[in-house]
Design a protein around this motif. Structure first.
Motif, PDB file in Angstrom:
ATOM      1  N   ALA A  98      10.600 128.941  33.681  1.00 27.19           N
ATOM      2  CA  ALA A  98       9.636 128.668  32.616  1.00 27.19           C
ATOM      3  C   ALA A  98      10.285 128.786  31.250  1.00 27.19           C
ATOM      4  N   ASP A  99       9.893 127.896  30.367  1.00 28.55           N
ATOM      5  CA  ASP A  99      10.258 127.984  28.960  1.00 28.55           C
ATOM      6  C   ASP A  99       9.086 128.624  28.235  1.00 28.55           C
ATOM      7  N   THR A 100       9.188 129.895  27.903  1.00 20.77           N
ATOM      8  CA  THR A 100       8.132 130.573  27.155  1.00 20.77           C
ATOM      9  C   THR A 100       8.501 130.726  25.691  1.00 20.77           C
ATOM     10  N   ALA A 101       9.686 130.253  25.323  1.00 21.88           N
ATOM     11  CA  ALA A 101      10.167 130.431  23.952  1.00 21.88           C
ATOM     12  C   ALA A 101      10.035 129.172  23.115  1.00 21.88           C
ATOM     13  N   GLY A 102       9.584 128.071  23.726  1.00 27.36           N
ATOM     14  CA  GLY A 102       9.416 126.847  22.977  1.00 27.36           C
ATOM     15  C   GLY A 102      10.728 126.232  22.518  1.00 27.36           C
ATOM     16  N   ARG A 103      11.654 126.122  23.450  1.00 25.74           N
ATOM     17  CA  ARG A 103      12.976 125.574  23.098  1.00 25.74           C
ATOM     18  C   ARG A 103      12.930 124.050  23.109  1.00 25.74           C
ATOM     19  N   TYR A 104      12.164 123.503  22.180  1.00 27.35           N
ATOM     20  CA  TYR A 104      11.875 122.077  22.225  1.00 27.35           C
ATOM     21  C   TYR A 104      13.076 121.194  21.940  1.00 27.35           C
ATOM     22  N   GLY A 105      14.135 121.755  21.391  1.00 22.87           N
ATOM     23  CA  GLY A 105      15.315 120.953  21.104  1.00 22.87           C
ATOM     24  C   GLY A 105      16.194 120.711  22.309  1.00 22.87           C
ATOM     25  N   ILE A 106      15.824 121.303  23.447  1.00 21.54           N
ATOM     26  CA  ILE A 106      16.601 121.158  24.679  1.00 21.54           C
ATOM     27  C   ILE A 106      15.747 120.381  25.665  1.00 21.54           C
ATOM     28  N   THR A 107      16.358 119.410  26.315  1.00 22.27           N
ATOM     29  CA  THR A 107      15.596 118.547  27.216  1.00 22.27           C
ATOM     30  C   THR A 107      15.174 119.291  28.479  1.00 22.27           C
ATOM     31  N   TRP A 108      14.199 118.709  29.158  1.00 20.00           N
ATOM     32  CA  TRP A 108      13.576 119.338  30.318  1.00 20.00           C
ATOM     33  C   TRP A 108      14.546 119.561  31.470  1.00 20.00           C
ATOM     34  N   ASP A 109      15.599 118.756  31.535  1.00 19.92           N
ATOM     35  CA  ASP A 109      16.507 118.819  32.669  1.00 19.92           C
ATOM     36  C   ASP A 109      17.713 119.738  32.422  1.00 19.92           C
ATOM     37  N   ASP A 110      17.696 120.417  31.300  1.00 18.69           N
ATOM     38  CA  ASP A 110      18.781 121.318  30.948  1.00 18.69           C
ATOM     39  C   ASP A 110      18.333 122.752  31.239  1.00 18.69           C
ATOM     40  N   ALA A 111      19.093 123.464  32.088  1.00 16.70           N
ATOM     41  CA  ALA A 111      18.705 124.818  32.481  1.00 16.70           C
ATOM     42  C   ALA A 111      18.601 125.758  31.278  1.00 16.70           C
ATOM     43  N   ARG A 112      19.295 125.439  30.203  1.00 14.35           N
ATOM     44  CA  ARG A 112      19.242 126.307  29.013  1.00 14.35           C
ATOM     45  C   ARG A 112      17.865 126.271  28.345  1.00 14.35           C
ATOM     46  N   ARG A 113      17.036 125.314  28.738  1.00 17.11           N
ATOM     47  CA  ARG A 113      15.678 125.231  28.188  1.00 17.11           C
ATOM     48  C   ARG A 113      14.821 126.405  28.622  1.00 17.11           C
ATOM     49  N   TYR A 114      15.141 126.955  29.795  1.00 19.23           N
ATOM     50  CA  TYR A 114      14.268 127.902  30.471  1.00 19.23           C
ATOM     51  C   TYR A 114      14.772 129.336  30.285  1.00 19.23           C
ATOM     52  N   ASN A 115      13.857 130.219  29.888  1.00 20.38           N
ATOM     53  CA  ASN A 115      14.271 131.600  29.641  1.00 20.38           C
ATOM     54  C   ASN A 115      13.785 132.592  30.686  1.00 20.38           C
ATOM     55  N   TYR A 116      12.997 132.143  31.655  1.00 18.13           N
ATOM     56  CA  TYR A 116      12.618 133.010  32.761  1.00 18.13           C
ATOM     57  C   TYR A 116      12.786 132.254  34.068  1.00 18.13           C
ATOM     58  N   TRP A 117      13.260 132.974  35.068  1.00 20.36           N
ATOM     59  CA  TRP A 117      13.545 132.382  36.371  1.00 20.36           C
ATOM     60  C   TRP A 117      12.965 133.254  37.482  1.00 20.36           C
ATOM     61  N   GLY A 118      12.551 132.594  38.552  1.00 24.66           N
ATOM     62  CA  GLY A 118      12.132 133.319  39.734  1.00 24.66           C
ATOM     63  C   GLY A 118      13.311 133.651  40.630  1.00 24.66           C
ATOM     64  N   GLN A 119      13.005 134.283  41.756  1.00 24.79           N
ATOM     65  CA  GLN A 119      14.054 134.724  42.683  1.00 24.79           C
ATOM     66  C   GLN A 119      14.431 133.635  43.685  1.00 24.79           C
ATOM     67  N   GLY A 120      13.620 132.628  43.817  1.00 26.27           N
ATOM     68  CA  GLY A 120      13.964 131.512  44.684  1.00 26.27           C
ATOM     69  C   GLY A 120      13.296 131.571  46.050  1.00 26.27           C
ATOM     70  N   THR A 121      13.178 130.392  46.664  1.00 29.57           N
ATOM     71  CA  THR A 121      12.685 130.262  48.030  1.00 29.57           C
ATOM     72  C   THR A 121      13.585 129.266  48.746  1.00 29.57           C
ATOM     73  N   GLN A 122      14.006 129.616  49.951  1.00 26.80           N
ATOM     74  CA  GLN A 122      14.992 128.817  50.676  1.00 26.80           C
ATOM     75  C   GLN A 122      14.332 127.666  51.432  1.00 26.80           C
ATOM     76  N   VAL A 123      14.910 126.493  51.286  1.00 29.13           N
ATOM     77  CA  VAL A 123      14.507 125.318  52.062  1.00 29.13           C
ATOM     78  C   VAL A 123      15.703 124.876  52.887  1.00 29.13           C
ATOM     79  N   THR A 124      15.522 124.790  54.201  1.00 26.94           N
ATOM     80  CA  THR A 124      16.581 124.366  55.106  1.00 26.94           C
ATOM     81  C   THR A 124      16.078 123.186  55.924  1.00 26.94           C
ATOM     82  N   VAL A 125      16.818 122.082  55.869  1.00 22.06           N
ATOM     83  CA  VAL A 125      16.420 120.865  56.567  1.00 22.06           C
ATOM     84  C   VAL A 125      17.486 120.533  57.597  1.00 22.06           C
ATOM     85  N   SER A 126      17.075 120.433  58.839  1.00 23.08           N
ATOM     86  CA  SER A 126      18.009 120.118  59.911  1.00 23.08           C
ATOM     87  C   SER A 126      17.864 118.661  60.318  1.00 23.08           C
ATOM     88  N   SER A 127      18.966 118.106  60.770  1.00 27.51           N
ATOM     89  CA  SER A 127      18.960 116.674  61.149  1.00 27.51           C
ATOM     90  C   SER A 127      18.546 116.485  62.603  1.00 27.51           C
TER      91      SER A 127
END
Length: 127
Positions: A98-127
């Protein structure tokens, strides 16, 4: 205290679907950008999608457009990522941010835009 909690990951076969959730708390949820990123072992983190929780735009990376859908439930302060037609190359840890700081000068696809991160959830896809 800002918290982002992901859930919904799992192991599926190719062609399957999952719905990932990102529950947010501790900030003004309704006026921010929330993004989903993923990182596979040995690879760089890459953006997947993002949404303005105020009801604005939705954005997708080219590799998932047409297969993944980002949405929100403002009553639950939750952003979802519906992942369909999964491929083995979608295997990764998926993170919301989430960007809670309003970093509007950084595009949505740049990780530097976001100042809070979650711990993650694993996705595994088998063929």
């Amino acid at each position: 205290q800002v918290q982002l909690v992901e859930s919904g990951g799992g192991s599926v076969q190719a062609g399957g679907s999952l719905r990932l959730s990102c529950a947010a708390s501790g900030y003004t949820y309704s006026s921010n950008l929330v993004g989903w990123f993923r990182q596979a072992p040995g690879k760089e983190r890459e953006v997947v999608a993002a949404i303005y929780t105020s009801g604005g735009g939705k954005y997708y990376s080219g590799s998932v457009k047409g297969r993944f859908t980002i949405s929100q439930d403002n009553a639950k302060n939750t952003v979802y990522l519906q992942v369909n037609s999964l491929k083995p190359e979608d295997t990764a840890m998926y993170y919301c941010a989430a960007d809670t700081a309003g970093r509007y000068g950084i595009t949505w696809d740049d990780a530097r835009r976001y100042n809070y991160w979650g711990q993650g959830t694993q996705v595994t896809v088998s063929s």
